[in-house]
Each structure stands twice: as structure tokens, then as C-alpha cells.
Design a protein around this motif. Structure first.
Motif, PDB file in Angstrom:
ATOM      1  N   TRP A  65      84.668  25.506   3.750  1.00 31.77           N
ATOM      2  CA  TRP A  65      83.291  25.627   4.243  1.00 31.77           C
ATOM      3  C   TRP A  65      82.787  24.320   4.824  1.00 31.77           C
ATOM      4  N   PHE A  66      81.980  24.483   5.833  1.00 32.26           N
ATOM      5  CA  PHE A  66      81.245  23.363   6.427  1.00 32.26           C
ATOM      6  C   PHE A  66      79.767  23.643   6.198  1.00 32.26           C
ATOM      7  N   LEU A  67      79.075  22.688   5.633  1.00 33.59           N
ATOM      8  CA  LEU A  67      77.634  22.822   5.409  1.00 33.59           C
ATOM      9  C   LEU A  67      76.944  21.623   6.018  1.00 33.59           C
ATOM     10  N   MET A  68      76.021  21.876   6.917  1.00 28.97           N
ATOM     11  CA  MET A  68      75.398  20.768   7.649  1.00 28.97           C
ATOM     12  C   MET A  68      73.892  20.954   7.740  1.00 28.97           C
ATOM     13  N   GLU A  69      73.170  19.869   7.464  1.00 32.63           N
ATOM     14  CA  GLU A  69      71.715  19.912   7.636  1.00 32.63           C
ATOM     15  C   GLU A  69      71.362  19.804   9.117  1.00 32.63           C
ATOM     16  N   MET A  70      70.236  20.410   9.469  1.00 33.35           N
ATOM     17  CA  MET A  70      69.757  20.306  10.858  1.00 33.35           C
ATOM     18  C   MET A  70      68.242  20.173  10.850  1.00 33.35           C
ATOM     19  N   GLY A  71      67.690  19.910  12.034  1.00 26.60           N
ATOM     20  CA  GLY A  71      66.253  19.737  12.151  1.00 26.60           C
ATOM     21  C   GLY A  71      65.541  21.057  12.412  1.00 26.60           C
ATOM     22  N   THR A  72      64.248  21.048  12.132  1.00 30.03           N
ATOM     23  CA  THR A  72      63.393  22.197  12.398  1.00 30.03           C
ATOM     24  C   THR A  72      63.561  22.654  13.849  1.00 30.03           C
ATOM     25  N   GLY A  73      63.813  23.931  14.046  1.00 27.97           N
ATOM     26  CA  GLY A  73      63.894  24.458  15.412  1.00 27.97           C
ATOM     27  C   GLY A  73      65.257  24.313  16.062  1.00 27.97           C
ATOM     28  N   GLN A  74      66.240  23.766  15.338  1.00 23.59           N
ATOM     29  CA  GLN A  74      67.570  23.605  15.953  1.00 23.59           C
ATOM     30  C   GLN A  74      68.509  24.764  15.629  1.00 23.59           C
ATOM     31  N   GLY A  75      68.020  25.737  14.851  1.00 24.85           N
ATOM     32  CA  GLY A  75      68.905  26.790  14.343  1.00 24.85           C
ATOM     33  C   GLY A  75      69.682  27.528  15.418  1.00 24.85           C
ATOM     34  N   ASP A  76      68.993  28.007  16.466  1.00 21.97           N
ATOM     35  CA  ASP A  76      69.676  28.804  17.492  1.00 21.97           C
ATOM     36  C   ASP A  76      70.729  27.973  18.216  1.00 21.97           C
ATOM     37  N   VAL A 117      72.255  25.249  17.219  1.00 20.96           N
ATOM     38  CA  VAL A 117      73.369  24.850  16.348  1.00 20.96           C
ATOM     39  C   VAL A 117      74.273  26.050  16.060  1.00 20.96           C
ATOM     40  N   ARG A 118      73.671  27.209  15.850  1.00 18.19           N
ATOM     41  CA  ARG A 118      74.487  28.407  15.610  1.00 18.19           C
ATOM     42  C   ARG A 118      75.382  28.691  16.816  1.00 18.19           C
ATOM     43  N   SER A 119      74.820  28.569  18.026  1.00 14.13           N
ATOM     44  CA  SER A 119      75.631  28.817  19.232  1.00 14.13           C
ATOM     45  C   SER A 119      76.759  27.802  19.360  1.00 14.13           C
ATOM     46  N   LEU A 120      76.469  26.558  18.999  1.00 13.26           N
ATOM     47  CA  LEU A 120      77.522  25.546  19.054  1.00 13.26           C
ATOM     48  C   LEU A 120      78.650  25.873  18.077  1.00 13.26           C
ATOM     49  N   ALA A 121      78.275  26.372  16.896  1.00 14.63           N
ATOM     50  CA  ALA A 121      79.255  26.541  15.821  1.00 14.63           C
ATOM     51  C   ALA A 121      80.029  27.849  15.914  1.00 14.63           C
ATOM     52  N   ALA A 122      79.384  28.904  16.427  1.00 17.41           N
ATOM     53  CA  ALA A 122      79.979  30.246  16.364  1.00 17.41           C
ATOM     54  C   ALA A 122      81.414  30.320  16.907  1.00 17.41           C
ATOM     55  N   PRO A 123      81.737  29.648  18.052  1.00 14.77           N
ATOM     56  CA  PRO A 123      83.109  29.789  18.552  1.00 14.77           C
ATOM     57  C   PRO A 123      84.168  29.115  17.677  1.00 14.77           C
ATOM     58  N   HIS A 124      83.763  28.283  16.759  1.00 10.08           N
ATOM     59  CA  HIS A 124      84.732  27.458  16.034  1.00 10.08           C
ATOM     60  C   HIS A 124      85.061  27.956  14.630  1.00 10.08           C
TER      61      HIS A 124
END
Ligand SMILES: C[S@@+](CC[C@H](N)C(=O)[O-])C[C@H]1O[C@@H](n2cnc3c(N)ncnc32)[C@H](O)[C@@H]1O
Length: 368
Positions: free
Chosen positions: A243-254, A256-263
């Protein structure tokens, strides 16, 4: 006439409030408790205790610095994180309560398997907050904290004594996951609270911008510069089922999810208690295989420079077992890199260079 605890707290609260301090009462209390070496609640039982001149002078000096914007944690030199009282100073970000959500999420995934030989990496470890909180909870985990900033690593190493058996914790300098590049054993869990604030974000408080390390705060124009590099590296380095668990900033969810989904095989974004996007989770394909609880010999590392290790370790302890090399061989089902090839070559970390263009060392992480 000398003032009592309660009188001084009232005066200081008003004085700090008039100078724009956002939490004058709490700050006045924390600083006074620090000067008197009391727990904060102890101020109430000692409310009529008079302070001597030396105590008042020390308190005044701290309160003045607080009014100038120095964060309380840098003035007291400590910050509570999870179960630990971490030493902190201007070399590291002050650990935030919201980052404890990463620890919670990691432990939720660990579940009943707390005694297993987890291999954990904390990228951008700063004070060592995440690395040490997880090491404190998982007695047989071997934990690596990576940071680009040697000054921050000095703070993390000084905090390593806070957890049992600090020899299983190591702090190394490196760019994101570059230190793991050539290591055959993959981490089961990668955690990170990377710098993710957009440069010039007006929401950043003046005290934060003025006193905390900018290399710990800012992630380029949109805040995602580090995250863009880290996400594919983490996916490439994880053990199967890890598992990879990473904190992000308010409003970065979409984003960051798009960046991560292909990997990753699966990804998700978790919200914090205030309902803001806060934690990315990504799961690697495959089944997680954990080693058995390590024997004391196997836990001893035949690795590299002692300076990279947590405080409290010694060369003697490291070299003391003839069976130390047992720690080098993979002891579970994780795949080593394929023959003649680096599995991370396309997406994994490139060899890092320092500010002068000199390559940073790739660390031989025998204990992971
Ligand atoms: C937001 S702070 C997090 C510190 C700590 N993990 C915490 O949660 O309190 C980010 C950390 O990442 C480090 N950092 C920034 N860029 C990095 C990079 N390219 N590679 C490794 N660490 C980096 C900073 O020096 C800083 O210590």
C-alpha cells in the motif's frame, strides 16, 4: 510583588491577543507549562503559585518570540504526534494532527498482523513523525525514512530513541524513492506527507510561511510537483499487494486520484474530519506476503554507514553478529528485480543529484 500563575496567564493571554496571536490562551498556557516544567493541566492545580524572577524572565522571552510569530512548538522544542513527543526545531515541519490519519489508515490495513516483519518507507520524513509512529506500533517493522534535507534527517535521527529497538529504523538522504532503486526487497507500505502547497497560496499563515522550511511546504505552482514524481515511483517500488498512503492538500483529491489511478490496481481518496480530501491510498496488484517475525540475528543489519541509522545504534551492535548477512537474503515471496534489468527503469526514481549536480548515493538498504 511576584505574580501568580493565573495572573500571568491572564495578562499574557490579553497581550498576545492584542498582537494578533490566533490562540492566545492556549499558547500562553503551553509556554508557561514549558517554563515551569509542568503538564499543561498542572497549571490549574498550581494557579496560585508565585513565579520567581528567573521564571518570569524566561517566560517573557518566549512570549515575545511568540508575538513575533515563532510557532509554539519551536519555542518549546517538542510536538506531540501519535504516541510520541517528538523533538522539533526550525529544521523540520511541525507535525500536524491531520497527518495522524495516515498512521490510522496504515494500522487499519495492518490489522491483526502487527507482529509481522513489515518493511515500511516514509518519504519526506522530516522529524521522523510517520516513520517513528509506525515503528512504535509495529514492533518487528523495519522502517526507512528518506529526506532530501540533511538537517531534517539530523532531527529525525535524534528522535529515533523514542521507539523501542531503534536499530530497525534508518534515516537516509535521498530524492524521493531513489535510495531504494537498487534494493531487491520492496516495501510493503510506503507512506508520505510530501510538500503539497501551491507556491503563493494566500491561505498559508504568516507564521507558517515565515518559520517552517519552505522545502517542506511548497510543491511548485500547483502544489503537485513532488506528488507527480512520487506517485509512479511508489507504485513501481511497492511489494505485490503493498500500500501507498499519501497526504494531500484540500481540493487536490481529483487531481491526485487521476495521477495515481493508472499506476495502482486500486486507488481511493479519503477525507479528513472536516470533510477535506486528505489521504490518497493506492494498492499494488498481487497478494501481500509478509515475512515471519524476524529472529534477532536476521533483524541485525549488515548494511551501510552507521550515520544513516537511528540514534542509539552502534557499529558494534551492527557488526556484532556473524549471522548478520542473513538479513541480506530475501526471506519472503517478494520478487527481486528481474535479471539484468531494473523493474523501475521506466517509472522508478532516476538517480538523484544534489544542488551542484553531483549524484546522491544510492543506499544499500539491507535491512528492508
Ligand atoms: C510536509 S514535510 C513532512 C514531514 C513529516 N513527514 C511530517 O509529516 O511531519 C515534507 C518533507 O519532505 C522533504 N522533501 C521535500 N522534497 C523532497 C524530495 N524530493 N525527496 C525527499 N524528501 C523531500 C522535506 O525536506 C520535508 O522534510
Amino acid at each position: 510583588m511576584s505574580r501568580t500563575v493565573l495572573e500571568l496567564l491572564r495578562l499574557t493571554t490579553r497581550w498576545l491577543g492584542e498582537r494578533g496571536c490566533p490562540s492566545p490562551r492556549v499558547d500562553a498556557e503551553v509556554l508557561l507549562a514549558h517554563v515551569l516544567a509542568l503538564p499543561r493541566m498542572g497549571l490549574y492545580t498550581a494557579h496560585d503559585r508565585p513565579l520567581d524572577d528567573a521564571e518570569v524572565d524566561r517566560y517573557r522571552a518566549l512570549v515575545r518570540q511568540r508575538a513575533e510569530g515563532v510557532p509554539v512548538a519551536y519555542l518549546t522544542g517538542t510536538r506531540g504526534f501519535w504516541t510520541l513527543d517528538l523533538a522539533v526545531d526550525e529544521r523540520v515541519l511541525i507535525p500536524r494532527p491531520e497527518t495522524e490519519q495516515l498512521v490510522e489508515e496504515a494500522l487499519r490495513r495492518v490489522g491483526e498482523r502487527r507482529a509481522a516483519a513489515w518493511r515500511i518507507v516514509d518519504v519526506g520524513t522530516g522529524s521522523g513523525a510517520l516513520a517513528l509512529a509506525l515503528a512504535a506500533e509495529l514492533p518487528h517493522a523495519r522502517v526507512l525514512g528518506i529526506d532530501l534535507d540533511e538537517d531534517a534527517l539530523a532531527v529525525a535521527r535524534a528522535n529515533a530513541h523514542l521507539v523501542p529497538d531503534p536499530d530497525r529504523i534508518r534515516f537516509v538522504r535521498g530524492d524521493l524513492l531513489a535510495p531504494l532503486r537498487e534494493h531487491p526487497r520492496r516495501p510493503h507500505l510506503i507512506v508520505s506527507n510530501p510538500p503539497y502547497i501551491a507556491a503563493g497560496d494566500p491561505r498559508v499563515e504568516a507564521d507558517v510561511h515565515g518559520h517552517e522550511p519552505h522545502g517542506a511546504l511548497y510543491g511548485g505552482d500547483d502544489g503537485l510537483d513532488i506528488i507527480r514524481r512520487l506517485v509512479p515511483q511508489a507504485a513501481a517500488m511497492l511489494a505485490p499487494g503493498g500500500w501507498f498512503l499519501m497526504e494531500m492538500g484540500t481540493g487536490q483529491g481529483d487531481a491526485v486520484r487521476s495521477l495515481a489511478a493508472p499506476h495502482f490496481a486500486e486507488v481511493g481518496v479519503l477525507r479528513d474530519l472536516e470533510g477535506h480530501d486528505r489521504v490518497l491510498w493506492g494498492e499494488a496488484a498481487g497478494a501481500l506476503e509478509l515475512g515471519e517475525e524476524p529472529s534477532s540475528e536476521a533483524a541485525v543489519d549488515a548494511g551501510d554507514a552507521g550515520a544513516d541509522r537511528g540514534a542509539g545504534s552502534t557499529e558494534e551492535a551492527r557488526a556484532g553478529s556473524g549471522a548478520a548477512a542473513a538479513g541480506v537474503e530475501p526471506e519472503d515471496g517478494d520478487d527481486p528485480p528481474e535479471e539484468g534489468g531494473d523493474p523501475t527503469a521506466s517509472t522508478g526514481p532516476a538517480p538523484a543529484v544534489d544542488a551542484a549536480g553531483r549524484p546522491l548515493p544510492v543506499v544499500d538498504l539491507q535491512s528492508l
